[in-house]
Design an enzyme around this catalytic site. Sequence first.
Site, mmCIF file in Angstrom:
data_model
loop_
_atom_site.group_PDB
_atom_site.id
_atom_site.type_symbol
_atom_site.label_atom_id
_atom_site.label_comp_id
_atom_site.label_asym_id
_atom_site.label_seq_id
_atom_site.Cartn_x
_atom_site.Cartn_y
_atom_site.Cartn_z
ATOM 1 N N GLY A 92 0.823 -1.203 0.000
ATOM 2 C CA GLY A 92 0.000 0.000 0.000
ATOM 3 C C GLY A 92 0.858 1.254 0.000
ATOM 4 O O GLY A 92 2.093 1.177 0.072
ATOM 5 N N ASP A 93 0.201 2.401 -0.128
ATOM 6 C CA ASP A 93 0.873 3.714 -0.149
ATOM 7 C C ASP A 93 1.875 3.838 -1.294
ATOM 8 O O ASP A 93 2.854 4.578 -1.193
ATOM 9 C CB ASP A 93 1.596 4.000 1.182
ATOM 10 C CG ASP A 93 0.713 3.742 2.377
ATOM 11 O OD1 ASP A 93 -0.425 4.227 2.366
ATOM 12 O OD2 ASP A 93 1.155 3.048 3.319
ATOM 13 N N GLU A 94 1.667 3.118 -2.372
ATOM 14 C CA GLU A 94 2.627 3.126 -3.485
ATOM 15 C C GLU A 94 2.521 4.386 -4.338
ATOM 16 O O GLU A 94 3.376 4.620 -5.195
ATOM 17 C CB GLU A 94 2.405 1.901 -4.398
ATOM 18 C CG GLU A 94 2.632 0.555 -3.721
ATOM 19 C CD GLU A 94 1.358 -0.011 -3.125
ATOM 20 O OE1 GLU A 94 0.355 0.739 -3.030
ATOM 21 O OE2 GLU A 94 1.345 -1.194 -2.757
ATOM 22 N N LYS B 5 -0.766 5.160 -5.657
ATOM 23 C CA LYS B 5 -1.854 4.845 -6.584
ATOM 24 C C LYS B 5 -2.700 6.073 -6.868
ATOM 25 O O LYS B 5 -3.163 6.264 -7.980
ATOM 26 C CB LYS B 5 -2.762 3.758 -5.990
ATOM 27 C CG LYS B 5 -2.078 2.428 -5.816
ATOM 28 C CD LYS B 5 -2.979 1.444 -5.107
ATOM 29 C CE LYS B 5 -3.308 1.830 -3.682
ATOM 30 N NZ LYS B 5 -2.180 1.864 -2.757
ATOM 31 N N ASN C 180 -10.094 3.713 5.419
ATOM 32 C CA ASN C 180 -8.731 3.493 5.925
ATOM 33 C C ASN C 180 -7.683 3.767 4.856
ATOM 34 O O ASN C 180 -6.501 3.865 5.148
ATOM 35 C CB ASN C 180 -8.550 2.064 6.476
ATOM 36 C CG ASN C 180 -8.960 1.001 5.483
ATOM 37 O OD1 ASN C 180 -9.561 1.292 4.462
ATOM 38 N ND2 ASN C 180 -8.647 -0.238 5.776
ATOM 39 N N GLY D 195 -5.890 6.160 2.033
ATOM 40 C CA GLY D 195 -5.724 7.606 1.922
ATOM 41 C C GLY D 195 -4.922 7.923 0.693
ATOM 42 O O GLY D 195 -3.712 7.827 0.703
ATOM 43 N N HIS D 196 -5.608 8.237 -0.388
ATOM 44 C CA HIS D 196 -4.880 8.607 -1.593
ATOM 45 C C HIS D 196 -4.544 10.089 -1.533
ATOM 46 O O HIS D 196 -5.416 10.911 -1.291
ATOM 47 C CB HIS D 196 -5.733 8.358 -2.836
ATOM 48 C CG HIS D 196 -5.945 6.907 -3.116
ATOM 49 N ND1 HIS D 196 -4.995 5.955 -2.856
ATOM 50 C CD2 HIS D 196 -6.990 6.250 -3.632
ATOM 51 C CE1 HIS D 196 -5.452 4.774 -3.214
ATOM 52 N NE2 HIS D 196 -6.671 4.916 -3.675
ATOM 53 N N THR D 197 -3.293 10.402 -1.766
ATOM 54 C CA THR D 197 -2.875 11.801 -1.739
ATOM 55 C C THR D 197 -2.621 12.262 -3.168
ATOM 56 O O THR D 197 -1.867 11.634 -3.894
ATOM 57 C CB THR D 197 -1.558 11.940 -0.954
ATOM 58 O OG1 THR D 197 -1.677 11.153 0.224
ATOM 59 C CG2 THR D 197 -1.282 13.377 -0.587
ATOM 60 N N THR E 102 -6.288 0.784 11.361
ATOM 61 C CA THR E 102 -6.463 2.228 11.488
ATOM 62 C C THR E 102 -7.609 2.571 12.447
ATOM 63 O O THR E 102 -7.876 3.736 12.691
ATOM 64 C CB THR E 102 -6.756 2.876 10.112
ATOM 65 O OG1 THR E 102 -7.797 2.145 9.477
ATOM 66 C CG2 THR E 102 -5.522 2.876 9.239
ATOM 67 N N ARG F 58 -23.351 -11.900 7.546
ATOM 68 C CA ARG F 58 -24.711 -11.669 7.030
ATOM 69 C C ARG F 58 -25.598 -10.917 8.015
ATOM 70 O O ARG F 58 -26.779 -11.215 8.187
ATOM 71 C CB ARG F 58 -25.347 -12.994 6.587
ATOM 72 C CG ARG F 58 -24.654 -13.480 5.325
ATOM 73 C CD ARG F 58 -24.864 -14.905 5.050
ATOM 74 N NE ARG F 58 -24.235 -15.724 6.058
ATOM 75 C CZ ARG F 58 -24.285 -17.039 6.069
ATOM 76 N NH1 ARG F 58 -24.951 -17.668 5.151
ATOM 77 N NH2 ARG F 58 -23.668 -17.721 7.004
ATOM 78 N N GLN G 39 -4.950 0.082 -0.686
ATOM 79 C CA GLN G 39 -3.911 -0.767 -0.068
ATOM 80 C C GLN G 39 -3.092 -1.503 -1.149
ATOM 81 O O GLN G 39 -3.000 -1.024 -2.260
ATOM 82 C CB GLN G 39 -4.531 -1.748 0.940
ATOM 83 C CG GLN G 39 -5.106 -1.073 2.178
ATOM 84 C CD GLN G 39 -6.593 -0.872 2.127
ATOM 85 O OE1 GLN G 39 -7.308 -1.566 1.426
ATOM 86 N NE2 GLN G 39 -7.094 0.079 2.865
ATOM 87 N N GLY H 239 8.068 12.626 -8.931
ATOM 88 C CA GLY H 239 7.747 13.726 -8.020
ATOM 89 C C GLY H 239 6.273 13.686 -7.699
ATOM 90 O O GLY H 239 5.520 12.902 -8.279
HETATM 91 P P1 GDP Z 1 -1.566 5.685 -2.327
HETATM 92 O O1 GDP Z 1 -2.446 5.327 -1.191
HETATM 93 O O2 GDP Z 1 -1.009 4.486 -3.015
HETATM 94 O O3 GDP Z 1 -2.186 6.679 -3.252
HETATM 95 O O4 GDP Z 1 -0.295 6.381 -1.713
HETATM 96 P P2 GDP Z 1 -0.269 7.668 -0.759
HETATM 97 O O5 GDP Z 1 -1.053 8.734 -1.360
HETATM 98 O O6 GDP Z 1 -0.508 7.313 0.649
HETATM 99 O O7 GDP Z 1 1.287 7.960 -0.792
HETATM 100 C C1 GDP Z 1 1.848 8.438 -1.856
HETATM 101 C C2 GDP Z 1 2.587 9.690 -1.446
HETATM 102 O O8 GDP Z 1 3.671 9.803 -2.280
HETATM 103 C C3 GDP Z 1 1.783 10.960 -1.614
HETATM 104 O O9 GDP Z 1 2.157 11.899 -0.646
HETATM 105 C C4 GDP Z 1 2.163 11.430 -3.007
HETATM 106 O O10 GDP Z 1 2.047 12.815 -3.184
HETATM 107 C C5 GDP Z 1 3.592 10.994 -3.031
HETATM 108 N N1 GDP Z 1 4.095 10.637 -4.356
HETATM 109 C C6 GDP Z 1 3.469 9.945 -5.344
HETATM 110 N N2 GDP Z 1 4.298 9.772 -6.384
HETATM 111 C C7 GDP Z 1 5.469 10.361 -6.031
HETATM 112 C C8 GDP Z 1 6.745 10.479 -6.674
HETATM 113 O O11 GDP Z 1 6.960 10.019 -7.783
HETATM 114 N N3 GDP Z 1 7.724 11.120 -5.972
HETATM 115 C C9 GDP Z 1 7.535 11.642 -4.735
HETATM 116 N N4 GDP Z 1 8.552 12.238 -4.121
HETATM 117 N N5 GDP Z 1 6.357 11.529 -4.105
HETATM 118 C C10 GDP Z 1 5.348 10.904 -4.739
#
Ligand code: GDP
Length: 426
Positions: free
Chosen positions: A17-19, A21, A43, A45-47, A131, A145, A226, A417
């Site tokens: 997770g947190d890759e 996505k 639970n 959290g896409h950023t 979480t 069920r 995740q 980035g």
């Molecule tokens: P998700 O749940 O898979 O979407 O991952 P998260 O959002 O929790 O974590 C991804 C974090 O990495 C976020 O803060 C993004 O802004 C940041 N991010 C995504 N791609 C990149 C990247 O190529 N470089 C950097 N430095 N940060 C990135």
Amino acid sequence: MFDKKTTCMVVVGAQWGDEGKGKLVDVLAEQADFVVRYQGGANAGHTVVIGESQFILRQIPSGILHQKVTCIIGNGVVLEPENLFSELDQLGARGIDTTGRLFVSDRAHLVLPYHKLLDAASEKSQNLGTTGRGIGPAYEDKYGRRGIRVTDLRRVKCAPHLLTERITRANRLLEMMGSAERASLEAHIELLERLAPRLLPLAADTGLMVHRAIRDGRRVLLEGAQGALLDVDHGTYPYVTSSNTTSGGAAVGAGIGPTAINGVLGVVKAYTTRVGNGPLPTEAESPHGERLRELGGEFGSVTGRPRRCGWFDATVVRYAARVNGLTGLAVTKLDVLDTFAEIPVGVAYRLDDASCEEMPSEVDALGRVKPIYEVLRGWEKPTGTARRLTDLPSGARSYLDRLEALAGVPVRYVSVGTRRDQIIEV
Ligand code: GDP
């Protein structure tokens, strides 16, 4: 990645997770008509960073940030309605109009306050690092069920009847688990009555909507939360989430048949992180782990918890490629490695002095494996401005080539980035 043959694509996390996505879905959503969340709950959290603004979306698919995209929360999600409303309000406050663009499956199950009380109480005894948002207990109720679904709000007059047994049961469990907390029947009845008028206008047979979209040649993106190693079947059980995060779960959780899916993009960091407890074979030793955490901003977007950091683990990604049927890889956060002179990559494991090339099913065995590292030379140059593969330093390209060969899946995207434009399409 969308083309004539690829019109329905899944984006999954291929680690813990947190890759990143959220960013990939945001980039791909530009070409999509529909974006569907298919499992998990609040639970995740896409950023997504757009200009100076950062959006953290827990339930609403990140495609919502594109004005022409229709977003769906599928039947496989357990929905926390109040959190959904606050996300909608926040988007509204920032000028993003969601009217007529967000639908919720009427078959999705609700996460209610009593699920959170149960989650907190069971976390005390099980210590799985959840979480605490009630996701696990809501899935338990679904499979037991006795869940409450969005469609049940259509009979909200029956709320006392729907809730009495469930609240009594929850309070019995809380007592058994030694918690002093109790769920209030009245508060839950009042809550369902309050939720219904706002949630029901969003409720629909979303499986049918997605089916029709695919039939009509629209481009559909199915967004997982995740990662593969947190999948309830394929992950590092019991340190997993409560749903199928892998691409098979996408068909079930979106309400379509698996034959409708024709592409699966696995998102991986150029290194590895994990939140919570459980084995992490390539966890980096001090000070490298701390350095990865600082440079990568590896703190949970929902909980703020520091993530455990380590090196790219090819055994994990090969496994994720297999159980997801990955057709492409998106490597994110390559820029985080820009200053490292040497970068170890875990190519296989040794388990009890024997070679081990596949993911062990037992968590204790995974805890005992010793990674075999190949140490690659770093590039020690910034990559954040690269927009084509040829813009990257040759060391960074060699690194990506090695990851691709080890994973056995072609790299289709490289992210360098946080910003939307910091992406290379291969
Ligand atoms: P998700 O749940 O898979 O979407 O991952 P998260 O959002 O929790 O974590 C991804 C974090 O990495 C976020 O803060 C993004 O802004 C940041 N991010 C995504 N791609 C990149 C990247 O190529 N470089 C950097 N430095 N940060 C990135």
